[in-house]
Scaffold this motif. Sequence first.
Motif, PDB file in Angstrom:
ATOM      1  N   MET A   1      31.931  25.279  -3.272  1.00  0.00           N
ATOM      2  CA  MET A   1      31.817  23.927  -4.265  1.00  0.00           C
ATOM      3  C   MET A   1      33.154  23.426  -4.312  1.00  0.00           C
ATOM      4  O   MET A   1      33.962  24.089  -4.795  1.00  0.00           O
ATOM      5  CB  MET A   1      30.854  23.931  -5.167  1.00  0.00           C
ATOM      6  CG  MET A   1      29.383  24.296  -4.734  1.00  0.00           C
ATOM      7  SD  MET A   1      28.584  22.915  -3.748  1.00  0.00           S
ATOM      8  CE  MET A   1      28.320  21.549  -4.983  1.00  0.00           C
ATOM      9  N   ILE A   2      33.392  22.410  -4.411  1.00  0.00           N
ATOM     10  CA  ILE A   2      34.676  21.547  -4.865  1.00  0.00           C
ATOM     11  C   ILE A   2      34.429  20.985  -6.129  1.00  0.00           C
ATOM     12  O   ILE A   2      33.428  19.810  -6.288  1.00  0.00           O
ATOM     13  CB  ILE A   2      35.303  20.490  -3.641  1.00  0.00           C
ATOM     14  CG1 ILE A   2      35.336  21.317  -2.506  1.00  0.00           C
ATOM     15  CG2 ILE A   2      36.493  20.387  -4.087  1.00  0.00           C
ATOM     16  CD1 ILE A   2      35.998  22.552  -2.259  1.00  0.00           C
ATOM     17  N   LYS A  11      33.254  15.634 -10.538  1.00  0.00           N
ATOM     18  CA  LYS A  11      32.009  15.915  -9.784  1.00  0.00           C
ATOM     19  C   LYS A  11      32.134  17.053  -8.996  1.00  0.00           C
ATOM     20  O   LYS A  11      33.396  17.465  -8.782  1.00  0.00           O
ATOM     21  CB  LYS A  11      31.639  14.772  -8.658  1.00  0.00           C
ATOM     22  CG  LYS A  11      31.088  13.660  -9.347  1.00  0.00           C
ATOM     23  CD  LYS A  11      30.660  12.507  -8.177  1.00  0.00           C
ATOM     24  CE  LYS A  11      30.401  11.228  -8.728  1.00  0.00           C
ATOM     25  NZ  LYS A  11      29.668  10.250  -7.473  1.00  0.00           N
ATOM     26  N   GLU A  12      30.971  17.735  -8.888  1.00  0.00           N
ATOM     27  CA  GLU A  12      30.969  19.089  -8.065  1.00  0.00           C
ATOM     28  C   GLU A  12      30.568  18.689  -6.762  1.00  0.00           C
ATOM     29  O   GLU A  12      29.243  18.038  -6.747  1.00  0.00           O
ATOM     30  CB  GLU A  12      30.437  20.132  -8.655  1.00  0.00           C
ATOM     31  CG  GLU A  12      30.461  21.463  -7.804  1.00  0.00           C
ATOM     32  CD  GLU A  12      29.892  22.512  -8.562  1.00  0.00           C
ATOM     33  OE1 GLU A  12      30.527  23.586  -8.909  1.00  0.00           O
ATOM     34  OE2 GLU A  12      28.699  22.564  -9.205  1.00  0.00           O
ATOM     35  N   VAL A  13      31.114  18.910  -5.719  1.00  0.00           N
ATOM     36  CA  VAL A  13      30.610  18.308  -4.235  1.00  0.00           C
ATOM     37  C   VAL A  13      30.852  19.441  -3.293  1.00  0.00           C
ATOM     38  O   VAL A  13      31.448  20.407  -3.438  1.00  0.00           O
ATOM     39  CB  VAL A  13      31.373  17.321  -3.879  1.00  0.00           C
ATOM     40  CG1 VAL A  13      31.552  15.928  -4.945  1.00  0.00           C
ATOM     41  CG2 VAL A  13      32.921  17.561  -3.510  1.00  0.00           C
ATOM     42  N   PRO A  14      30.190  19.668  -2.183  1.00  0.00           N
ATOM     43  CA  PRO A  14      30.021  20.345  -1.066  1.00  0.00           C
ATOM     44  C   PRO A  14      31.412  20.490  -0.401  1.00  0.00           C
ATOM     45  O   PRO A  14      32.006  19.312  -0.132  1.00  0.00           O
ATOM     46  CB  PRO A  14      29.006  20.166  -0.387  1.00  0.00           C
ATOM     47  CG  PRO A  14      28.528  18.827  -0.723  1.00  0.00           C
ATOM     48  CD  PRO A  14      29.118  18.308  -1.916  1.00  0.00           C
ATOM     49  N   ALA A  15      31.855  21.907  -0.211  1.00  0.00           N
ATOM     50  CA  ALA A  15      33.136  21.610   0.606  1.00  0.00           C
ATOM     51  C   ALA A  15      32.738  21.496   2.056  1.00  0.00           C
ATOM     52  O   ALA A  15      31.743  21.525   2.625  1.00  0.00           O
ATOM     53  CB  ALA A  15      33.435  23.078   0.748  1.00  0.00           C
ATOM     54  N   GLU A  16      33.831  20.575   2.466  1.00  0.00           N
ATOM     55  CA  GLU A  16      33.447  19.961   4.206  1.00  0.00           C
ATOM     56  C   GLU A  16      34.816  20.391   4.850  1.00  0.00           C
ATOM     57  O   GLU A  16      35.836  19.765   4.531  1.00  0.00           O
ATOM     58  CB  GLU A  16      33.136  18.728   4.118  1.00  0.00           C
ATOM     59  CG  GLU A  16      31.877  18.366   3.561  1.00  0.00           C
ATOM     60  CD  GLU A  16      31.437  16.892   3.500  1.00  0.00           C
ATOM     61  OE1 GLU A  16      31.726  16.218   4.900  1.00  0.00           O
ATOM     62  OE2 GLU A  16      31.118  16.269   2.701  1.00  0.00           O
ATOM     63  N   LEU A  22      41.449  14.180  -0.845  1.00  0.00           N
ATOM     64  CA  LEU A  22      41.232  12.753  -1.214  1.00  0.00           C
ATOM     65  C   LEU A  22      40.146  12.235  -0.249  1.00  0.00           C
ATOM     66  O   LEU A  22      39.314  11.367  -0.890  1.00  0.00           O
ATOM     67  CB  LEU A  22      42.549  12.206  -0.604  1.00  0.00           C
ATOM     68  CG  LEU A  22      42.347  10.434  -0.687  1.00  0.00           C
ATOM     69  CD1 LEU A  22      42.400  10.006  -2.080  1.00  0.00           C
ATOM     70  CD2 LEU A  22      43.829   9.963  -0.323  1.00  0.00           C
ATOM     71  N   ASP A  23      39.896  12.874   0.723  1.00  0.00           N
ATOM     72  CA  ASP A  23      38.565  12.302   1.641  1.00  0.00           C
ATOM     73  C   ASP A  23      37.345  12.716   0.639  1.00  0.00           C
ATOM     74  O   ASP A  23      36.531  11.652   0.656  1.00  0.00           O
ATOM     75  CB  ASP A  23      38.516  13.119   2.952  1.00  0.00           C
ATOM     76  CG  ASP A  23      39.447  12.615   3.882  1.00  0.00           C
ATOM     77  OD1 ASP A  23      40.080  11.455   3.846  1.00  0.00           O
ATOM     78  OD2 ASP A  23      39.944  13.345   4.769  1.00  0.00           O
ATOM     79  N   LEU A  24      37.327  13.758   0.258  1.00  0.00           N
ATOM     80  CA  LEU A  24      36.159  14.223  -0.850  1.00  0.00           C
ATOM     81  C   LEU A  24      35.714  13.267  -1.805  1.00  0.00           C
ATOM     82  O   LEU A  24      34.906  12.785  -2.344  1.00  0.00           O
ATOM     83  CB  LEU A  24      36.320  15.539  -1.053  1.00  0.00           C
ATOM     84  CG  LEU A  24      35.913  16.488   0.214  1.00  0.00           C
ATOM     85  CD1 LEU A  24      36.232  17.855  -0.289  1.00  0.00           C
ATOM     86  CD2 LEU A  24      34.496  16.566   0.567  1.00  0.00           C
ATOM     87  N   ALA A  25      37.044  13.044  -2.678  1.00  0.00           N
ATOM     88  CA  ALA A  25      37.128  12.113  -3.709  1.00  0.00           C
ATOM     89  C   ALA A  25      36.536  10.736  -3.323  1.00  0.00           C
ATOM     90  O   ALA A  25      35.461  10.129  -4.145  1.00  0.00           O
ATOM     91  CB  ALA A  25      38.412  12.093  -4.344  1.00  0.00           C
ATOM     92  N   LYS A  84      39.901  24.361   4.231  1.00  0.00           N
ATOM     93  CA  LYS A  84      40.021  25.381   5.660  1.00  0.00           C
ATOM     94  C   LYS A  84      38.836  26.497   5.589  1.00  0.00           C
ATOM     95  O   LYS A  84      38.481  26.765   6.653  1.00  0.00           O
ATOM     96  CB  LYS A  84      41.308  26.179   5.637  1.00  0.00           C
ATOM     97  CG  LYS A  84      41.458  27.186   4.794  1.00  0.00           C
ATOM     98  CD  LYS A  84      42.865  27.985   4.853  1.00  0.00           C
ATOM     99  CE  LYS A  84      42.941  29.315   4.136  1.00  0.00           C
ATOM    100  NZ  LYS A  84      44.022  29.740   4.262  1.00  0.00           N
ATOM    101  N   GLN A  85      38.220  26.618   4.581  1.00  0.00           N
ATOM    102  CA  GLN A  85      37.137  27.399   4.588  1.00  0.00           C
ATOM    103  C   GLN A  85      36.390  27.050   3.379  1.00  0.00           C
ATOM    104  O   GLN A  85      36.803  26.767   2.350  1.00  0.00           O
ATOM    105  CB  GLN A  85      37.406  28.737   4.657  1.00  0.00           C
ATOM    106  CG  GLN A  85      38.255  29.430   3.417  1.00  0.00           C
ATOM    107  CD  GLN A  85      38.275  30.830   3.850  1.00  0.00           C
ATOM    108  OE1 GLN A  85      39.262  31.228   4.653  1.00  0.00           O
ATOM    109  NE2 GLN A  85      37.711  31.842   3.090  1.00  0.00           N
ATOM    110  N   ASP A  86      34.942  27.306   3.171  1.00  0.00           N
ATOM    111  CA  ASP A  86      34.069  27.373   2.087  1.00  0.00           C
ATOM    112  C   ASP A  86      34.591  28.189   0.965  1.00  0.00           C
ATOM    113  O   ASP A  86      34.817  29.267   1.086  1.00  0.00           O
ATOM    114  CB  ASP A  86      32.670  27.589   2.481  1.00  0.00           C
ATOM    115  CG  ASP A  86      31.583  26.963   1.498  1.00  0.00           C
ATOM    116  OD1 ASP A  86      31.994  26.209   0.722  1.00  0.00           O
ATOM    117  OD2 ASP A  86      30.386  27.423   1.422  1.00  0.00           O
ATOM    118  N   GLY A  87      34.539  27.726  -0.269  1.00  0.00           N
ATOM    119  CA  GLY A  87      34.864  28.543  -1.335  1.00  0.00           C
ATOM    120  C   GLY A  87      34.998  27.486  -2.611  1.00  0.00           C
ATOM    121  O   GLY A  87      34.661  26.547  -2.679  1.00  0.00           O
ATOM    122  N   SER A  88      35.141  28.370  -3.808  1.00  0.00           N
ATOM    123  CA  SER A  88      35.107  27.375  -5.190  1.00  0.00           C
ATOM    124  C   SER A  88      36.409  26.921  -5.398  1.00  0.00           C
ATOM    125  O   SER A  88      37.423  27.812  -5.402  1.00  0.00           O
ATOM    126  CB  SER A  88      34.623  28.390  -6.422  1.00  0.00           C
ATOM    127  OG  SER A  88      34.487  27.690  -7.354  1.00  0.00           O
TER     128      SER A  88
END
Length: 97
Positions: A1-2, A11-16, A22-25, A84-88
Amino acid sequence: MIMLKGKKIHKEVPAEIKLTLLDLALKHEVDWGFSCARGTCARCRCLVTEGKEYLNEPTDEEWDRLEPEELEEGFRLSCQAAIKQDGSVTVIHKPYF
């Protein structure tokens, strides 16, 4: 999660993978300032306080716009910092102005 911390919206959002911070925000409607999205204006400057190992290495644009000390402290340009990979990961928007 990011965890994205904008000026007023957090906001806590899923990692993509391959999306930038910026894309996630923007995708999740976090109040994140930017002007160019190319790494030239530095308005999207942010501080990665946790999980920088889950992001790509700083780009040439970041080396051109940020001081080496800032990069060492964890500052990035959110338009250049990609997952680059899923993580907190925890990120705080910290523009210069």
